[in-house]
Design a protein around this motif. Structure first.
Motif, PDB file in Angstrom:
ATOM      1  N   ASN A   1      -5.840   8.945 -11.172  1.00  0.00           N
ATOM      2  CA  ASN A   1      -5.854  10.415 -11.181  1.00  0.00           C
ATOM      3  C   ASN A   1      -7.134  11.024 -10.611  1.00  0.00           C
ATOM      4  O   ASN A   1      -7.538  12.122 -11.015  1.00  0.00           O
ATOM      5  CB  ASN A   1      -5.615  10.937 -12.608  1.00  0.00           C
ATOM      6  N   PHE A   2      -7.768  10.324  -9.665  1.00  0.00           N
ATOM      7  CA  PHE A   2      -9.042  10.840  -9.146  1.00  0.00           C
ATOM      8  C   PHE A   2      -8.868  12.199  -8.471  1.00  0.00           C
ATOM      9  O   PHE A   2      -9.785  13.019  -8.450  1.00  0.00           O
ATOM     10  CB  PHE A   2      -9.677   9.827  -8.181  1.00  0.00           C
ATOM     11  N   TRP A   3      -7.680  12.444  -7.919  1.00  0.00           N
ATOM     12  CA  TRP A   3      -7.454  13.697  -7.208  1.00  0.00           C
ATOM     13  C   TRP A   3      -7.418  14.891  -8.162  1.00  0.00           C
ATOM     14  O   TRP A   3      -7.669  16.023  -7.770  1.00  0.00           O
ATOM     15  CB  TRP A   3      -6.140  13.614  -6.434  1.00  0.00           C
ATOM     16  N   ASP A   4      -7.129  14.629  -9.438  1.00  0.00           N
ATOM     17  CA  ASP A   4      -7.012  15.703 -10.431  1.00  0.00           C
ATOM     18  C   ASP A   4      -8.155  15.683 -11.438  1.00  0.00           C
ATOM     19  O   ASP A   4      -7.993  16.118 -12.583  1.00  0.00           O
ATOM     20  CB  ASP A   4      -5.671  15.576 -11.182  1.00  0.00           C
ATOM     21  N   MET A   5      -9.302  15.178 -11.022  1.00  0.00           N
ATOM     22  CA  MET A   5     -10.431  15.054 -11.958  1.00  0.00           C
ATOM     23  C   MET A   5     -11.246  16.342 -12.099  1.00  0.00           C
ATOM     24  O   MET A   5     -12.335  16.342 -12.659  1.00  0.00           O
ATOM     25  CB  MET A   5     -11.357  13.903 -11.533  1.00  0.00           C
ATOM     26  N   GLY A   6     -10.735  17.442 -11.563  1.00  0.00           N
ATOM     27  CA  GLY A   6     -11.411  18.717 -11.786  1.00  0.00           C
ATOM     28  C   GLY A   6     -12.216  19.234 -10.624  1.00  0.00           C
ATOM     29  O   GLY A   6     -12.903  20.245 -10.741  1.00  0.00           O
ATOM     30  N   GLY A   7     -12.186  18.553  -9.477  1.00  0.00           N
ATOM     31  CA  GLY A   7     -12.940  19.025  -8.316  1.00  0.00           C
ATOM     32  C   GLY A   7     -14.017  18.046  -7.914  1.00  0.00           C
ATOM     33  O   GLY A   7     -14.771  17.563  -8.755  1.00  0.00           O
TER      34      GLY A   7
ATOM     35  N   ILE B   1      -2.865   9.974  -4.263  1.00  0.00           N
ATOM     36  CA  ILE B   1      -2.664  11.371  -3.897  1.00  0.00           C
ATOM     37  C   ILE B   1      -1.206  11.808  -4.061  1.00  0.00           C
ATOM     38  O   ILE B   1      -0.939  12.910  -4.559  1.00  0.00           O
ATOM     39  CB  ILE B   1      -3.173  11.627  -2.464  1.00  0.00           C
ATOM     40  N   PRO B   2      -0.197  10.988  -3.673  1.00  0.00           N
ATOM     41  CA  PRO B   2       1.192  11.426  -3.890  1.00  0.00           C
ATOM     42  C   PRO B   2       1.512  11.693  -5.353  1.00  0.00           C
ATOM     43  O   PRO B   2       2.394  12.494  -5.668  1.00  0.00           O
ATOM     44  CB  PRO B   2       2.013  10.243  -3.343  1.00  0.00           C
ATOM     45  N   HIS B   3       0.796  11.016  -6.249  1.00  0.00           N
ATOM     46  CA  HIS B   3       1.024  11.150  -7.689  1.00  0.00           C
ATOM     47  C   HIS B   3       0.347  12.391  -8.264  1.00  0.00           C
ATOM     48  O   HIS B   3       0.618  12.794  -9.405  1.00  0.00           O
ATOM     49  CB  HIS B   3       0.500   9.893  -8.394  1.00  0.00           C
ATOM     50  N   ALA B   4      -0.551  13.012  -7.482  1.00  0.00           N
ATOM     51  CA  ALA B   4      -1.303  14.168  -7.968  1.00  0.00           C
ATOM     52  C   ALA B   4      -0.355  15.315  -8.314  1.00  0.00           C
ATOM     53  O   ALA B   4       0.738  15.434  -7.764  1.00  0.00           O
ATOM     54  CB  ALA B   4      -2.321  14.615  -6.918  1.00  0.00           C
ATOM     55  N   HIS B   5      -0.787  16.159  -9.224  1.00  0.00           N
ATOM     56  CA  HIS B   5       0.009  17.315  -9.646  1.00  0.00           C
ATOM     57  C   HIS B   5       0.365  18.186  -8.440  1.00  0.00           C
ATOM     58  O   HIS B   5      -0.488  18.433  -7.599  1.00  0.00           O
ATOM     59  CB  HIS B   5      -0.795  18.125 -10.666  1.00  0.00           C
ATOM     60  N   PRO B   6       1.622  18.562  -8.257  1.00  0.00           N
ATOM     61  CA  PRO B   6       2.751  18.457  -9.209  1.00  0.00           C
ATOM     62  C   PRO B   6       3.654  17.243  -8.962  1.00  0.00           C
ATOM     63  O   PRO B   6       4.739  17.186  -9.517  1.00  0.00           O
ATOM     64  CB  PRO B   6       3.507  19.750  -8.942  1.00  0.00           C
ATOM     65  N   ASN B   7       3.251  16.312  -8.117  1.00  0.00           N
ATOM     66  CA  ASN B   7       3.987  15.066  -7.872  1.00  0.00           C
ATOM     67  C   ASN B   7       5.465  15.324  -7.524  1.00  0.00           C
ATOM     68  O   ASN B   7       6.369  14.913  -8.264  1.00  0.00           O
ATOM     69  CB  ASN B   7       3.881  14.146  -9.089  1.00  0.00           C
ATOM     70  N   PRO B   8       5.726  15.961  -6.397  1.00  0.00           N
ATOM     71  CA  PRO B   8       7.107  16.350  -6.065  1.00  0.00           C
ATOM     72  C   PRO B   8       8.059  15.191  -5.784  1.00  0.00           C
ATOM     73  O   PRO B   8       9.271  15.349  -5.929  1.00  0.00           O
ATOM     74  CB  PRO B   8       6.926  17.208  -4.800  1.00  0.00           C
TER      75      PRO B   8
ATOM     76  N   ASP C   1       0.855  -1.177   0.000  1.00  0.00           N
ATOM     77  CA  ASP C   1       0.000   0.000   0.000  1.00  0.00           C
ATOM     78  C   ASP C   1       0.892   1.229   0.000  1.00  0.00           C
ATOM     79  O   ASP C   1       1.933   1.267   0.652  1.00  0.00           O
ATOM     80  CB  ASP C   1      -0.980   0.007   1.173  1.00  0.00           C
ATOM     81  N   GLY C   2       0.513   2.209  -0.792  1.00  0.00           N
ATOM     82  CA  GLY C   2       1.335   3.400  -0.940  1.00  0.00           C
ATOM     83  C   GLY C   2       2.068   3.424  -2.267  1.00  0.00           C
ATOM     84  O   GLY C   2       2.473   2.392  -2.798  1.00  0.00           O
ATOM     85  N   SER C   3       2.245   4.616  -2.804  1.00  0.00           N
ATOM     86  CA  SER C   3       2.982   4.776  -4.062  1.00  0.00           C
ATOM     87  C   SER C   3       4.479   4.701  -3.798  1.00  0.00           C
ATOM     88  O   SER C   3       4.933   4.734  -2.651  1.00  0.00           O
ATOM     89  CB  SER C   3       2.623   6.120  -4.698  1.00  0.00           C
ATOM     90  N   VAL C   4       5.245   4.617  -4.874  1.00  0.00           N
ATOM     91  CA  VAL C   4       6.695   4.468  -4.769  1.00  0.00           C
ATOM     92  C   VAL C   4       7.373   5.738  -5.271  1.00  0.00           C
ATOM     93  O   VAL C   4       7.156   6.163  -6.407  1.00  0.00           O
ATOM     94  CB  VAL C   4       7.181   3.260  -5.600  1.00  0.00           C
ATOM     95  N   SER C   5       8.193   6.343  -4.430  1.00  0.00           N
ATOM     96  CA  SER C   5       8.949   7.527  -4.821  1.00  0.00           C
ATOM     97  C   SER C   5      10.101   7.117  -5.741  1.00  0.00           C
ATOM     98  O   SER C   5      10.843   6.185  -5.440  1.00  0.00           O
ATOM     99  CB  SER C   5       9.516   8.236  -3.577  1.00  0.00           C
ATOM    100  N   THR C   6      10.243   7.821  -6.860  1.00  0.00           N
ATOM    101  CA  THR C   6      11.327   7.512  -7.807  1.00  0.00           C
ATOM    102  C   THR C   6      12.261   8.690  -8.052  1.00  0.00           C
ATOM    103  O   THR C   6      13.363   8.496  -8.553  1.00  0.00           O
ATOM    104  CB  THR C   6      10.754   7.056  -9.161  1.00  0.00           C
ATOM    105  N   ARG C   7      11.827   9.906  -7.717  1.00  0.00           N
ATOM    106  CA  ARG C   7      12.668  11.071  -7.990  1.00  0.00           C
ATOM    107  C   ARG C   7      13.929  11.058  -7.122  1.00  0.00           C
ATOM    108  O   ARG C   7      13.870  10.701  -5.945  1.00  0.00           O
ATOM    109  CB  ARG C   7      11.876  12.356  -7.759  1.00  0.00           C
ATOM    110  N   ASP C   8      15.031  11.428  -7.703  1.00  0.00           N
ATOM    111  CA  ASP C   8      16.323  11.453  -6.999  1.00  0.00           C
ATOM    112  C   ASP C   8      16.639  10.101  -6.364  1.00  0.00           C
ATOM    113  O   ASP C   8      17.139  10.025  -5.243  1.00  0.00           O
ATOM    114  CB  ASP C   8      16.350  12.553  -5.929  1.00  0.00           C
TER     115      ASP C   8
END
Length: 368
Positions: free
Chosen positions: A313-319, A178-185, A133-140
């Motif tokens: 991408n449910f978090w970015d579906m426009g509200g 949610i971690p993947h939502a824009h801007p996905n830091p 459960d949980g997304s995987v961080s890949t940046r840096d």
């Protein structure tokens, strides 16, 4: 604590006994196991005869070794599972599996916890199931989420290499959440973006329905294979229909009767919540049938529109409170038609809704 709970370590405690032996020792009758098998068969839309097959298979099965990894998440998925109700899915799931590693629930900590994970991997090489459960961080290099001095990315790759299958529990591990939502830091990605050489089952939802988690694991143990999956890798028995298809407010949608706010007359009369942002037409899950809290209710029944949390991408579906685009097409079906004509009142609304529905069916070749 009862005497049974105080018994010394044995084959069962070490994950070697069968499920049937364990249940018998705990006073669970064969009849109860058959009932549970029938319940799972119904839940997964299997034929009635499958209930007995499930019960017999479970009784003779060894406990499935499970290693549960938690990455960029809120603990809501495991919280959901531990709050399951009758039939006692919570008891069954912990009798059905040998939960060898789970950071939130395990008593061990530090080096002892990591040893438990490594020991389970070694003892059940090629046979254990990894739940994530949980997304995987890949940046840096994934440095934004670590455990035991290792990045989630490292731990996932290491744990998955000898796994039988991967179960991505929750929308974060299934689709990034949610971690993947824009801007996905953190550069968050779903498990399936990382693990491409093992079967991956997505049990999405924020959080998932506990019975869906339990039923998916039971299917794996019972049949020794993956359940039928949809185009997003989700078990079809639970994600084959949209919330809209099974919603008890659907007749109001078809008639063009919509609540305009959460406290107007339409809302008080139980009318469709489409125009206050309900995402049920584009959301596939078992909420409307299995429901929550022991089958008590689900968000729409409680008066709130579906958020679409089991979709990418449910978090970015426009509200959450914005109406879906009209008309909206999903899986080849015109599901926004009634929403479009719902702007017209009375009998004319219902008539236009029926015409749009018929036209959509004709386009698909369902009406000659």
């Amino acid at each position: 604590m009862t005497r049974k709970q105080e018994e010394p370590m044995d084959d069962w405690a070490n994950g070697k006994g069968t499920v049937g032996e364990a249940l018998a020792r705990q006073g669970v009758s064969r009849r109860s196991l058959l009932k549970y098998g029938s319940y799972l068969a119904t839940l997964m839309a299997l034929p009635p005869t499958a209930g007995r097959a499930i019960a017999q298979s479970l009784a003779g099965s060894k406990r499935q070794s499970v290693i549960w990894l938690s990455f960029q998440e809120c603990t809501g998925c495991i919280e959901s599972l531990t709050r399951s109700f009758s039939p006692s899915v919570e008891e069954m799931i912990f009798n059905l599996i040998s939960l060898d590693y789970q950071e939130t629930l395990q008593a061990a900590a530090g080096e002892a916890a990591e040893k438990a994970r490594l020991d389970a991997m070694e003892a059940n090489k090629g046979k254990y199931v990894v739940v994530v459960d949980g997304s995987v961080s890949t940046r840096d290099g994934g440095v934004y989420s670590t455990s035991a001095g290792k990045t989630n990315l490292e731990v996932l790759k290491d744990t998955a290499k000898d796994a039988l299958a991967i179960l991505s529990v929750g929308t974060c591990s299934s689709f990034g959440g949610i971690p993947h939502a824009h801007p996905n830091p953190t550069g968050a990605v779903p498990v399936s973006d990382i693990i491409t050489d093992k079967p991956v089952i997505n049990v999405s939802g924020c959080p998932p329905v506990p019975e869906v988690i339990a039923g998916t694991i039971a299917y794996l143990v019972t049949f020794g294979k993956l359940p039928p999956l949809d185009h997003l890798g989700r078990p079809k028995p639970f994600f084959g229909d949209s919330i809209h298809d099974r919603c008890y407010r659907r007749p109001f949608y078809d008639k063009g009767l919509f609540a305009k706010s959460f406290d107007d007359e339409g809302a008080r009369n139980g009318w469709c919540l489409y125009e206050v942002g309900c995402k049920g037409p584009v959301t596939y899950n078992a909420c409307a049938t299995t429901k929550w809290n022991g089958g008590t209710s689900f968000p729409i029944q409680s008066g709130h529109g579906c958020l679409g949390c089991s979709e990418p991408n449910f978090w970015d579906m426009g509200g959450f409170y914005k109406t879906l685009p009209q008309p909206t097409r999903h899986r080849g079906r015109d599901i926004g038609a009634a929403g479009a004509v719902g702007l017209v009142a009375g009998a004319g609304t219902a008539m236009l809704a029926r015409q749009r529905k018929k036209k959509a069916a004709e386009e698909e070749g369902n009406v000659k």
